[in-house]
Design an enzyme around this catalytic site. Structure first.
Site, PDB file in Angstrom:
ATOM      1  N   CYS A  82       1.010  -1.180   0.004  1.00 29.13           N
ATOM      2  CA  CYS A  82      -0.107   0.008  -0.006  1.00 29.13           C
ATOM      3  C   CYS A  82       0.831   1.399  -0.107  1.00 29.13           C
ATOM      4  CB  CYS A  82      -1.155  -0.033   1.346  1.00 29.13           C
ATOM      5  SG  CYS A  82      -0.464   0.711   2.603  1.00 29.13           S
ATOM      6  N   GLU A  83       0.315   2.373  -0.777  1.00 25.49           N
ATOM      7  CA  GLU A  83       1.148   3.705  -0.787  1.00 25.49           C
ATOM      8  C   GLU A  83       1.077   4.402   0.478  1.00 25.49           C
ATOM      9  OE1 GLU A  83      -1.950   6.451  -3.045  1.00 25.49           O
ATOM     10  OE2 GLU A  83      -0.649   5.241  -4.257  1.00 25.49           O
ATOM     11  N   HIS A  84       0.393   3.978   1.359  1.00 24.22           N
ATOM     12  CA  HIS A  84       0.077   4.751   2.474  1.00 24.22           C
ATOM     13  C   HIS A  84       1.250   4.595   3.575  1.00 24.22           C
ATOM     14  CE1 HIS A  84      -4.331   5.492   1.097  1.00 24.22           C
ATOM     15  NE2 HIS A  84      -3.568   6.559   0.692  1.00 24.22           N
ATOM     16  N   HIS A  85       1.413   3.272   3.830  1.00 26.53           N
ATOM     17  CA  HIS A  85       2.222   2.879   4.855  1.00 26.53           C
ATOM     18  C   HIS A  85       3.547   1.865   4.164  1.00 26.53           C
ATOM     19  CE1 HIS A  85      -1.790   3.359   6.960  1.00 26.53           C
ATOM     20  NE2 HIS A  85      -0.890   3.943   7.877  1.00 26.53           N
ATOM     21  N   GLN A 124      -5.732  -0.791  -3.324  1.00 28.25           N
ATOM     22  CA  GLN A 124      -6.273  -1.953  -3.757  1.00 28.25           C
ATOM     23  C   GLN A 124      -7.229  -1.598  -5.153  1.00 28.25           C
ATOM     24  OE1 GLN A 124      -7.666  -5.195  -1.335  1.00 28.25           O
ATOM     25  NE2 GLN A 124      -9.439  -5.399  -2.736  1.00 28.25           N
ATOM     26  N   HIS A 152      -4.847  -6.436   4.249  1.00 27.05           N
ATOM     27  CA  HIS A 152      -3.869  -5.279   4.356  1.00 27.05           C
ATOM     28  C   HIS A 152      -3.229  -5.577   5.728  1.00 27.05           C
ATOM     29  CE1 HIS A 152      -5.840  -3.327   0.687  1.00 27.05           C
ATOM     30  NE2 HIS A 152      -6.581  -4.340   0.973  1.00 27.05           N
ATOM     31  N   CYS A 154      -1.427  -2.967   6.735  1.00 24.29           N
ATOM     32  CA  CYS A 154      -1.665  -1.890   7.476  1.00 24.29           C
ATOM     33  C   CYS A 154      -2.989  -2.012   8.410  1.00 24.29           C
ATOM     34  CB  CYS A 154      -1.631  -0.699   6.704  1.00 24.29           C
ATOM     35  SG  CYS A 154      -3.058  -0.729   5.246  1.00 24.29           S
TER      36      CYS A 154
END
Length: 191
Positions: A82-85, A124, A152, A154
């Site tokens: 994931c691009e956030h974490h 996703q 996920h 995260c």
């Protein structure tokens, strides 16, 4: 990909979390992480158009005027970050389908499209859209559906720590947007 910079930054992260990057178990970690990044983020180096060109090998559809077909492939296992974490999205399965016009893609190309699109920092939701867009171009059809279900880390390993949570996303284009029978072809049959 700048693997030397990755090595430098990984060493810095190890130091920042209080580890000793010179201890035996961590000596090669920066270079291992750099090599891993080359592999798992390979898709960053390609646009959706380039991936469609890469995996766009098609074959004539036998008797295209005498039949209508829908090509469905289920349970294509993928993973991404994931691009956030930069946390792992895992235990992910993509189901994809398309209605061919006059030509069909080689079956392995469907799985290869999913694999390459997932080798990017992703959401996703965007992964499903990327796969659908690549498939539309590669198969030269507007009629495409993609459903992805995954876990996920995260959500599971940090934050809320909700282990059983799974996310499902649906991306429909063309006939798949309005035809519930086509949408149901993509329902999971994993047990």
């Amino acid at each position: 990909m700048d693997t030397k910079s990755i090595e430098t930054y990984v060493r810095g992260i190890l130091e920042a979390i209080g580890e000793d990057p010179d201890r035996e178990g961590l000596l090669e970690t920066p270079s291992r992480v750099a090599r891993m990044c080359e592999e798992v983020f390979q898709g960053i180096g390609y646009t959706n158009h380039e991936i469609a060109q890469m995996f766009g090998k098609t074959f004539s559809l036998p008797n295209p005027k005498q039949c209508s077909q829908t090509i469905v492939m289920k349970n294509i296992q993928v993973f991404s970050y994931c691009e956030h974490h930069m946390a792992l999205m895992y235990d992910m399965y993509a189901n994809m389908a398309y209605i061919p016009k006059n030509r069909v893609l080689g079956l392995s190309k469907l799985a290869r499209i999913c694999d390459m699109a997932s080798k990017r920092l992703q959401l996703q939701e965007r992964l499903g859209q990327d796969i659908a867009e690549i498939l539309m171009e590669a198969a030269d059809t507007p009629d495409v559906g993609v459903i992805i279900t995954g876990s996920h880390s995260c959500m599971i390993a940090r934050g809320i720590r909700n282990v059983p949570a799974r996310t499902t996303t649906q991306t429909f284009y063309g006939a798949f947007q309005t035809d519930s029978n086509l949408q149901h072809l993509l329902d999971s049959d994993r047990r």
